[in-house]
Design an enzyme around this catalytic site. Structure first.
Site, PDB file in Angstrom:
ATOM      1  N   GLY A 149       0.793  -1.216   0.000  1.00  0.00           N
ATOM      2  CA  GLY A 149       0.000   0.000   0.000  1.00  0.00           C
ATOM      3  C   GLY A 149       0.824   1.265   0.000  1.00  0.00           C
ATOM      4  O   GLY A 149       2.040   1.251   0.208  1.00  0.00           O
ATOM      5  N   LYS A 161      -7.564  -3.742  -2.323  1.00  0.00           N
ATOM      6  CA  LYS A 161      -6.774  -4.913  -2.710  1.00  0.00           C
ATOM      7  C   LYS A 161      -7.319  -6.191  -2.066  1.00  0.00           C
ATOM      8  O   LYS A 161      -7.376  -7.245  -2.702  1.00  0.00           O
ATOM      9  CB  LYS A 161      -5.307  -4.696  -2.343  1.00  0.00           C
ATOM     10  CG  LYS A 161      -4.653  -3.553  -3.111  1.00  0.00           C
ATOM     11  CD  LYS A 161      -3.180  -3.434  -2.804  1.00  0.00           C
ATOM     12  CE  LYS A 161      -2.569  -2.172  -3.399  1.00  0.00           C
ATOM     13  NZ  LYS A 161      -2.786  -2.004  -4.849  1.00  0.00           N
ATOM     14  N   GLU A 249      -0.547   0.436  -9.637  1.00  0.00           N
ATOM     15  CA  GLU A 249      -1.131   1.768  -9.767  1.00  0.00           C
ATOM     16  C   GLU A 249      -0.066   2.740  -9.278  1.00  0.00           C
ATOM     17  O   GLU A 249       0.237   2.795  -8.086  1.00  0.00           O
ATOM     18  CB  GLU A 249      -2.419   1.857  -8.952  1.00  0.00           C
ATOM     19  CG  GLU A 249      -3.258   3.068  -9.305  1.00  0.00           C
ATOM     20  CD  GLU A 249      -2.895   4.262  -8.460  1.00  0.00           C
ATOM     21  OE1 GLU A 249      -2.203   5.155  -9.006  1.00  0.00           O
ATOM     22  OE2 GLU A 249      -3.273   4.301  -7.295  1.00  0.00           O
ATOM     23  N   CYS A 283      -2.824  10.378  -6.416  1.00  0.00           N
ATOM     24  CA  CYS A 283      -2.072  10.014  -7.621  1.00  0.00           C
ATOM     25  C   CYS A 283      -2.753  10.476  -8.902  1.00  0.00           C
ATOM     26  O   CYS A 283      -2.088  10.803  -9.885  1.00  0.00           O
ATOM     27  CB  CYS A 283      -1.864   8.504  -7.658  1.00  0.00           C
ATOM     28  SG  CYS A 283      -3.397   7.581  -7.486  1.00  0.00           S
ATOM     29  N   GLU A 457      -7.734  -1.912 -10.958  1.00  0.00           N
ATOM     30  CA  GLU A 457      -8.400  -2.228  -9.705  1.00  0.00           C
ATOM     31  C   GLU A 457      -9.863  -1.839  -9.834  1.00  0.00           C
ATOM     32  O   GLU A 457     -10.221  -0.956 -10.608  1.00  0.00           O
ATOM     33  CB  GLU A 457      -7.741  -1.485  -8.541  1.00  0.00           C
ATOM     34  CG  GLU A 457      -6.298  -1.910  -8.321  1.00  0.00           C
ATOM     35  CD  GLU A 457      -5.729  -1.481  -6.989  1.00  0.00           C
ATOM     36  OE1 GLU A 457      -5.512  -2.359  -6.151  1.00  0.00           O
ATOM     37  OE2 GLU A 457      -5.487  -0.273  -6.819  1.00  0.00           O
TER      38      GLU A 457
END
Length: 483
Positions: A149, A161, A249, A283, A457
Site C-alpha cells: 500500500g 486490494k 497503480e 495520484c 483495480e
C-alpha cells in the site's frame, strides 16, 4: 492522542509482535507527536505470514463463492457501523481532515468489500460448442497474493486490494506504508470478527526490504502495488523473476482541460478537488490544468478567491477543509517544487508558503503562465500545487496533454459533449472524466497506462487480475489417432 495498536503485525488471525524488528514511529502530521510505535517485520514474522496465508488459501478457495461473500458483506457492515472511530484513526495516521476521512476513506473500503461480495457468486466460466465435443472454462483463484500500500489512502487501498483477492478465493499478505501503518491492522481485525478464517489476510509492517522479501517469495502468485514509479520498477523486476501476476497503480501528472464554454464554477471546483483534496496527495490529481486563453484570467481570479477561502487547521476539527502533508519529508519536497516554479518563471497566483505551525502544512498554491517544459508541468509534486497552462485549439491541447510519460487520468470540461467524447477518445489515460474529476466509484475500473501502471483495480475488470482461466476440452466420441 495515542493510537497504539495491540501489536505491530496481524498474522494467522491474531496480533503478533516481534520487538526485534527496527522501530517504526507513527507521527501525527498535524503536530509532530508520536501516536504509536511499531516494529518492522523480522524474517520470522514474514515467514509466518506467508506460510499461514498459503495454508489457509486452499480451504478458502474450496468454499462456495456465496459463503465467502457473506463474510465480506459482514465486514462491510462492521466498517460502516464504526466509520466515525475508524475515520478518526485515519486522520491521526494521515493528517487528512476528518470531513474527508468520514466520506472518502473507510466508506470507499466498505463499498469495495460489498461490491466484490456481490460479484463473487456471479464469476463463472463459459462453454464453447465444438460439434459434439465442447470446451468449458473455469475461473480459478491465483493463490497467495501480496498487497503493498501507499501512505495517502492507506485503509481504502488495503480494502481495494483485499476485497477482490478474498472474494475470488485468494489469500493476501498486505504491507502498508511505514508512514501510515495503522488502518490495515484494523481491517485485519474486522475481517476476523466478520468470520474470515485465520491466515487469509495478514498484515506485516516494514520498509522496502520487507516488501522485497514478500515479492520475491516463491509461494507468491500475485503482487498488487500502489506506489511511486521508482518503487514500481523495482517491484515489477522482482515479480518478473518468478513470472508473477502484477497489478500496479503508480504516479501521474494528469491533465484537466477546460474549454471556454465550460461551466466556470464547476470547472474551478473540479480543479480544486483535483489539486487540494487530501492536501494534493492523490495520484490521479489533475495537476496540469489547461485553460483556454479566452477565459484564463477569469478562471484564475475566481480560483484564487476560492482557494484563499479554504480553511486550514487541526484535521480533527470537523470545520477544517485542508490538513497537513503526511510528513516533514513531504513538506520539504513540496516546498522545493514551489521554489523551482518561482525560479523557472511561474506566476504565483495564490499560496506558496508553509502555513499553520506546528505541522506539515502548505497553503493551497496556484501557478499561472506555466509552460510544458517547466519542472512543475513535468514532475509529480504530490502536494497542493496547481499548474495552470493556457491553450488555443483542441488539437494543440490534446497533443500537449499527452506529452508526458504518465497516463493515469485526465479530465475535460466543456458544454459540447460531442467535443468531450472526441477529446477523451484521444487522451492517453486509463481513467477519464467528462465534466467531473477524481470520482472513483468501486463499480468502475481504475488504473493507468504508460508509466502510470499496469492492470486495473475495482469493477469487473479486477476479476481478470485475481483469477486465471482453465480450459477443459471434453471429448464426446472415440479418439481418432493417425497411428
Amino acid at each position: 492522542m495515542r493510537a497504539q495498536p495491540a501489536a505491530s503485525h496481524f498474522v494467522d488471525g491474531r496480533p503478533l509482535e516481534d520487538a526485534a524488528g527496527a522501530p517504526i514511529p507513527v507521527i501525527h502530521p498535524a503536530n509532530g507527536e508520536e501516536i504509536a510505535r511499531l516494529h518492522e517485520a523480522t524474517p520470522a514474522v514474514i515467514e509466518a505470514a506467508l506460510a499461514s496465508g498459503a495454508r489457509a488459501q486452499k480451504d478458502w478457495a474450496a468454499l462456495r463463492p456465496v459463503e465467502r461473500a457473506r463474510i465480506l458483506r459482514r465486514a462491510s457492515d462492521l466498517i460502516r457501523a464504526r466509520n466515525e472511530e475508524l475515520s478518526i484513526l485515519e486522520t491521526l495516521d494521515t493528517g487528512k481532515p476528518l470531513q474527508e476521512t468520514l466520506v472518502a476513506d473507510w466508506p470507499s473500503g466498505a463499498d469495495a468489500l460489498e461490491f466484490f461480495a456481490g460479484l463473487a457468486p456471479a464469476v463463472t466460466g463459459e462453454t464453447v460448442p465444438l460439434g459434439q465435443d465442447f470446451v468449458y472454462t473455469i475461473r480459478e483463484p491465483l493463490g497467495l497474493c501480496v498487497g503493498i500500500g501507499a501512505w495517502n489512502y492507506p485503509s481504502q487501498i488495503a480494502c481495494w486490494k483485499a476485497a477482490p483477492a478474498l472474494a475470488l478465493g485468494n489469500a493476501m499478505v498486505f504491507k502498508p506504508s511505514e508512514v501510515t501503518p495503522l488502518g490495515a491492522l484494523k481491517l485485519a481485525e474486522i475481517l476476523i470478527e466478520a468470520g474470515l478464517p485465520p491466515g487469509l489476510f495478514n498484515v506485516v509492517q516494514g520498509r522496502g526490504a520487507v516488501g522485497a522479501a514478500l515479492v520475491s517469495d516463491s509461494r507468491v502468485a500475485k503482487v498488487s502495488l500502489t506506489g511511486s514509479v521508482p518503487t514500481g520498477r523495482r517491484v515489477y523486476a522482482a515479480a518478473a523473476e518468478g513470472v508473477r501476476h502484477v497489478t500496479m497503480e503508480l504516479g501521474g501528472k494528469s491533465p484537466l482541460i477546460v474549454f471556454d464554454d465550460a461551466d466556470l464554477e464547476s470547472a474551478i471546483g473540479a480543479a480544486m478537488l483535483g489539486n487540494f483534496y487530501s492536501s494534493g496527495q492523490i495520484c490521479s490529481n489533475g495537476t496540469r490544468v489547461f485553460v483556454q486563453k479566452g477565459i484564463k484570467e477569469a478562471f484564475l481570479a475566481r480560483l484564487a478567491e476560492r482557494a484563499d477561502a479554504i480553511q486550514m487547521g487541526d484535521p480533527l476539527d470537523p470545520e477544517v477543509q485542508m490538513g497537513p502533508l503526511v510528513s516533514p519529508a513531504q513538506l520539504e519536497k513540496v516546498l522545493s517544487y514551489i521554489e523551482k516554479a518561482r525560479a523557472e518563471g511561474g506566476r504565483l497566483v495564490c499560496g506558496g508558503e508553509a502555513s499553520v505551525s506546528p505541522g506539515c502544512y502548505v497553503q493551497p498554491t496556484v501557478f499561472a503562465d506555466v509552460t510544458d517544459g517547466m519542472t512543475l508541468a513535468r514532475e509529480e509534486v504530490f502536494g497542493p500545487v496547481m499548474a495552470v497552462l493556457d491553450f488555443e485549439t483542441e488539437e494543440e491541447v490534446i497533443a500537449r496533454a499527452n506529452a508526458t510519460d504518465f497516463g493515469l487520468a485526465a479530465g475535460v470540461f466543456t458544454a459540447d459533449l460531442t467535443r468531450a467524447h472526441r477529446v477523451v477518445a484521444q487522451l492517453q489515460a486509463g481513467t477519464c472524466w467528462i465534466n467531473a474529476y477524481n470520482l472513483t466509484p468501486v463499480e468502475a475500473p481504475f488504473g493507468g497506462v504508460k508509466m502510470s501502471g499496469v492492470g486495473r483495480e475495482n469493477g469487473r475488470a479486477a476479476v481478470e487480475h485475481y483469477t486465471q482461466v482453465k480450459s477443459v476440452y471434453v471429448g464426446m466420441g472415440p479418439v481418432d489417432a493417425p497411428y
